[in-house]
Design a protein around this motif. Structure first.
Motif, PDB file in Angstrom:
ATOM      1  N   GLN A  19     -40.159  65.816  29.423  1.00 21.05           N
ATOM      2  CA  GLN A  19     -39.164  65.199  28.550  1.00 21.05           C
ATOM      3  C   GLN A  19     -39.834  64.435  27.409  1.00 21.05           C
ATOM      4  O   GLN A  19     -39.360  64.463  26.274  1.00 21.05           O
ATOM      5  CB  GLN A  19     -38.254  64.266  29.352  1.00 21.05           C
ATOM      6  CG  GLN A  19     -37.254  65.027  30.242  1.00 21.05           C
ATOM      7  CD  GLN A  19     -36.348  64.096  31.006  1.00 21.05           C
ATOM      8  OE1 GLN A  19     -36.811  63.119  31.617  1.00 21.05           O
ATOM      9  NE2 GLN A  19     -35.057  64.375  30.995  1.00 21.05           N
TER      10      GLN A  19
ATOM     11  N   ASP B 146     -34.645  67.695  35.755  1.00 15.78           N
ATOM     12  CA  ASP B 146     -34.335  67.339  34.372  1.00 15.78           C
ATOM     13  C   ASP B 146     -33.385  68.361  33.756  1.00 15.78           C
ATOM     14  O   ASP B 146     -33.322  69.520  34.179  1.00 15.78           O
ATOM     15  CB  ASP B 146     -35.620  67.280  33.536  1.00 15.78           C
ATOM     16  CG  ASP B 146     -36.505  66.116  33.941  1.00 15.78           C
ATOM     17  OD1 ASP B 146     -35.976  65.140  34.496  1.00 15.78           O
ATOM     18  OD2 ASP B 146     -37.732  66.190  33.708  1.00 15.78           O
TER      19      ASP B 146
ATOM     20  N   GLU C  41     -33.488  69.648  30.746  1.00 17.54           N
ATOM     21  CA  GLU C  41     -34.042  70.493  29.693  1.00 17.54           C
ATOM     22  C   GLU C  41     -33.980  71.969  30.096  1.00 17.54           C
ATOM     23  O   GLU C  41     -34.022  72.307  31.277  1.00 17.54           O
ATOM     24  CB  GLU C  41     -35.490  70.100  29.392  1.00 17.54           C
ATOM     25  CG  GLU C  41     -35.635  68.740  28.752  1.00 17.54           C
ATOM     26  CD  GLU C  41     -35.072  68.680  27.347  1.00 17.54           C
ATOM     27  OE1 GLU C  41     -34.899  69.746  26.719  1.00 17.54           O
ATOM     28  OE2 GLU C  41     -34.797  67.564  26.869  1.00 17.54           O
TER      29      GLU C  41
END
Length: 297
Positions: free
Chosen positions: A149, A255, A257
């Motif tokens: 990130q 995460d 993403e």
């Protein structure tokens, strides 16, 4: 064919050299390199023109347009090219500063110091600030292992430096770009394409990109590989075995993403199977996925 293997690198080289050629051939008055200061200025200018062109091209490359996947023979090679180009941009900008400093230092060391110290000239200050930020972020991205990130945030900031670099290049005193219409047009077009794609990727990509919704049906662990089977909520994405997709998992342990993974399912399968090897922080998070978690493909 050989041309297919070198198409991407050749395009990159062309992007870097075209602005230098335009500046050299169409400069008014003609460029002189008779003295050391003139030679240093010429090298510094050429390096800066190539740098801002390559920075624009790198932002365009990061948009993951299909044409670049074909030109570089795969997304993985395009990613490697993106990294090499980013390092080249930093090196060219450092060359730009070094030779401009040398130009002034020829007159006296005090003049060289006056050039590199903080200035009240806004375009020069903006250029120095952009270079300092770029140096820190490139070193962090290449040599320091950070969470994915943070890496993405660094890449977004690096892309945003295009705007600072463009301001410096166009408005610094004695700008060669403002004095050369063809050069200004070339860099404006290239930079505008990069800016539009940067804004699209940073703000609108998640909402405008077509996505297919899946549910994690099963998760299997074998040594350092996690096998994930996804079943479609409704319509399944068409694919061929061996292609890759970008996956965003909805899980407290992973995460948000988007990451690319190859598809190991058969081409006629309705479900998608991916095999993820533990290579970094995100791929280690994948091991915590559970049946019932969702994925956007």
């Amino acid at each position: 064919m050989l041309i297919n293997k070198v198409a991407g690198p050749l395009l990159t080289l062309l992007v870097a050299l075209v602005p230098v050629a335009i500046w050299w051939l169409l400069a008014d008055p003609a460029i002189s390199i008779d003295s050391a200061p003139q030679r240093y200025t010429a090298i510094a200018t050429a390096a800066a023109l190539s740098a801002i062109s390559l920075l624009s091209f790198n932002i365009i490359l990061s948009a993951r347009l299909p044409i670049f996947e074909r030109l570089f023979l795969g997304l993985n090679r395009a990613y490697r090219a993106h990294r090499l180009i980013g390092g080249s941009v930093l090196m060219l900008l450092l060359i730009h500063v070094m030779f401009l400093t040398a130009k002034y230092a020829v007159a006296s060391l005090i003049s060289g110091y006056e050039f590199i110290k903080p200035s009240t000239d806004i375009p020069i200050t903006v250029g120095k600030m952009a270079l300092a930020i770029m140096t820190v972020l490139v070193v962090m991205s290449v040599y320091i292992k950070v969470r994915y990130q943070w890496f993405i945030i660094a890449q977004r900031i690096l892309g945003g430096l295009l705007f600072l670099g463009a301001y410096h290049a166009f408005f610094v005193s004695g700008s060669d770009i403002r004095q050369n219409a063809a050069l200004a047009i070339y860099l404006t077009i290239l930079g505008s394409i990069a800016a539009v794609l940067y804004i699209y990727r940073s703000i609108f990509h998640r909402s405008l990109k077509r996505r297919y919704e899946y549910v994690v049906e099963s998760v299997q662990h074998q040594e350092n590989v996690t096998k994930i089977l996804l079943k479609p909520k409704s319509k399944s994405i068409p694919f061929y075995a061996g292609q890759f997709g970008f996956y965003t998992f909805t899980s407290l342990a992973v995460d948000t993403e988007s990451h690319p993974f190859s598809i190991s399912s058969g081409s006629n399968d309705n479900k998608i199977r991916i095999c993820v090897k533990e290579l970094g922080d995100y791929t280690r998070q994948i091991t915590a996925l559970k049946a019932g978690d969702t994925a956007s493909v």
